[in-house]
Design a protein around this motif. Structure first.
Motif, PDB file in Angstrom:
ATOM      1  N   GLY A 244     -58.417  50.441  12.624  1.00 14.83           N
ATOM      2  CA  GLY A 244     -58.390  51.684  12.705  1.00 14.83           C
ATOM      3  C   GLY A 244     -59.008  52.101  13.863  1.00 14.83           C
ATOM      4  N   LEU A 245     -58.984  51.444  15.215  1.00 15.04           N
ATOM      5  CA  LEU A 245     -59.166  52.014  16.477  1.00 15.04           C
ATOM      6  C   LEU A 245     -58.309  52.566  17.078  1.00 15.04           C
ATOM      7  CD1 LEU A 245     -63.156  49.603  17.118  1.00 15.04           C
ATOM      8  CD2 LEU A 245     -62.758  51.510  15.286  1.00 15.04           C
ATOM      9  N   ASP A 246     -58.537  53.966  18.225  1.00 17.10           N
ATOM     10  CA  ASP A 246     -57.688  54.942  18.498  1.00 17.10           C
ATOM     11  C   ASP A 246     -58.509  53.946  20.224  1.00 17.10           C
ATOM     12  OD1 ASP A 246     -55.924  56.033  20.351  1.00 17.10           O
ATOM     13  OD2 ASP A 246     -56.365  58.086  19.598  1.00 17.10           O
ATOM     14  N   ASP A 247     -57.501  53.344  20.814  1.00 15.58           N
ATOM     15  CA  ASP A 247     -57.595  52.660  22.283  1.00 15.58           C
ATOM     16  C   ASP A 247     -56.328  53.736  23.113  1.00 15.58           C
ATOM     17  OD1 ASP A 247     -54.902  51.000  20.938  1.00 15.58           O
ATOM     18  OD2 ASP A 247     -56.551  49.216  22.023  1.00 15.58           O
TER      19      ASP A 247
ATOM     20  N   ASP B 291     -56.311  41.904  18.235  1.00 14.42           N
ATOM     21  CA  ASP B 291     -55.455  42.185  18.849  1.00 14.42           C
ATOM     22  C   ASP B 291     -55.265  42.660  20.107  1.00 14.42           C
ATOM     23  OD1 ASP B 291     -52.871  44.429  18.206  1.00 14.42           O
ATOM     24  OD2 ASP B 291     -54.439  45.978  19.138  1.00 14.42           O
ATOM     25  N   ARG B 292     -56.323  43.004  20.887  1.00 16.55           N
ATOM     26  CA  ARG B 292     -55.983  42.921  22.519  1.00 16.55           C
ATOM     27  C   ARG B 292     -55.988  41.780  23.309  1.00 16.55           C
ATOM     28  NH1 ARG B 292     -56.657  47.497  25.989  1.00 16.55           N
ATOM     29  NH2 ARG B 292     -57.376  46.499  28.447  1.00 16.55           N
ATOM     30  N   ALA B 293     -56.280  40.796  22.641  1.00 14.20           N
ATOM     31  CA  ALA B 293     -55.854  39.548  23.063  1.00 14.20           C
ATOM     32  C   ALA B 293     -54.309  39.213  23.208  1.00 14.20           C
ATOM     33  CB  ALA B 293     -57.398  38.324  22.084  1.00 14.20           C
ATOM     34  N   ALA B 294     -54.347  39.216  21.816  1.00 10.65           N
ATOM     35  CA  ALA B 294     -52.525  38.639  21.315  1.00 10.65           C
ATOM     36  C   ALA B 294     -51.671  40.147  22.460  1.00 10.65           C
ATOM     37  CB  ALA B 294     -52.509  38.748  19.879  1.00 10.65           C
ATOM     38  N   LYS B 295     -52.236  40.938  22.653  1.00 10.31           N
ATOM     39  CA  LYS B 295     -51.372  41.822  23.793  1.00 10.31           C
ATOM     40  C   LYS B 295     -51.326  41.551  25.161  1.00 10.31           C
ATOM     41  CE  LYS B 295     -51.343  46.070  20.620  1.00 10.31           C
ATOM     42  NZ  LYS B 295     -52.180  47.462  20.583  1.00 10.31           N
TER      43      LYS B 295
ATOM     44  N   ARG C  71     -52.321  51.014  29.999  1.00  9.54           N
ATOM     45  CA  ARG C  71     -52.009  49.542  28.390  1.00  9.54           C
ATOM     46  C   ARG C  71     -51.591  48.085  29.213  1.00  9.54           C
ATOM     47  NH1 ARG C  71     -48.535  51.706  24.972  1.00  9.54           N
ATOM     48  NH2 ARG C  71     -46.504  50.620  25.294  1.00  9.54           N
ATOM     49  N   LEU C  72     -51.862  47.709  28.277  1.00  7.32           N
ATOM     50  CA  LEU C  72     -51.630  46.061  28.631  1.00  7.32           C
ATOM     51  C   LEU C  72     -50.123  45.450  28.970  1.00  7.32           C
ATOM     52  CD1 LEU C  72     -54.416  44.873  25.883  1.00  7.32           C
ATOM     53  CD2 LEU C  72     -54.770  45.564  28.419  1.00  7.32           C
TER      54      LEU C  72
END
Length: 184
Positions: free
Chosen positions: A171-174, A113-117, A179-180
């Protein structure tokens, strides 16, 4: 659970993740991580903002850690692959207290998810060459084996990737992380 960026003060805990994991892996019959990882490399990754801790609460001990960066080992990835936009998972460790909960899988989904963002196309990793159980784990989590290095100096030479994907299902709150943007 929440995800926070590691700080230099977390370095002893990160080293403990590594030594605890190595001891557990030794019991399973593998030499993975038996050689201590240089603490100065971990410290530099922390300074770069690439090391994350997963915790139940902000002030609780870490349940897991992962490093997510753009560090593509040229012994594993071709020049054309390194030119593609990708993030790389390193040093994923889950405290044995949290074993069996698929926390590692949730962390991999968060990494995707982070990589996609950031606009990355691929989430990539390498795994200990002689650990087929770990290879199966990553395949079960959507990674496709790309190649295994024939270079005997590359102990973590099993390379795999999967497409990135936006997902809140981990389900992990980051929300405590910066912000990215696509440029990150």
């Amino acid at each position: 659970m929440i995800i926070v960026q590691a700080e230099l003060a977390d370095l002893p805990r990160l080293v403990k993740f590594r030594t605890d994991s190595a001891a557990w892996l030794t019991k399973l019959g593998t030499d993975q991580w038996a050689k201590p990882f240089p603490a100065d490399h971990l410290a530099q990754s922390i300074r770069n903002g690439e090391v994350f801790l997963v915790k139940e609460r902000l002030r609780s001990d870490a349940a897991a850690t992962v490093t997510l960066d753009r560090d593509a080992d040229p012994r594993l990835w071709t020049a054309s692959e390194r030119a593609e936009d990708a993030l790389y998972v390193h040093k994923l460790s889950v405290d044995r207290q949290y074993a069996g909960m698929d926390l590692g899988g949730r962390i991999l989904d968060w990494c995707g998810d982070r990589a996609a963002k950031t606009g990355a196309r691929w989430l990539r990793l390498d795994a200990w060459t002689t650990n087929p159980r770990l290879h199966a784990y990553y395949r079960d989590h959507g990674f496709a084996h790309v190649r295994t290095s024939a270079d005997p100096s590359v102990v973590s030479g099993w390379a795999a990737q999967r497409p990135t994907a936006l997902s809140s299902g981990h389900g992990l709150d980051d929300s405590l992380l910066p912000r990215l943007t696509g440029a990150d």
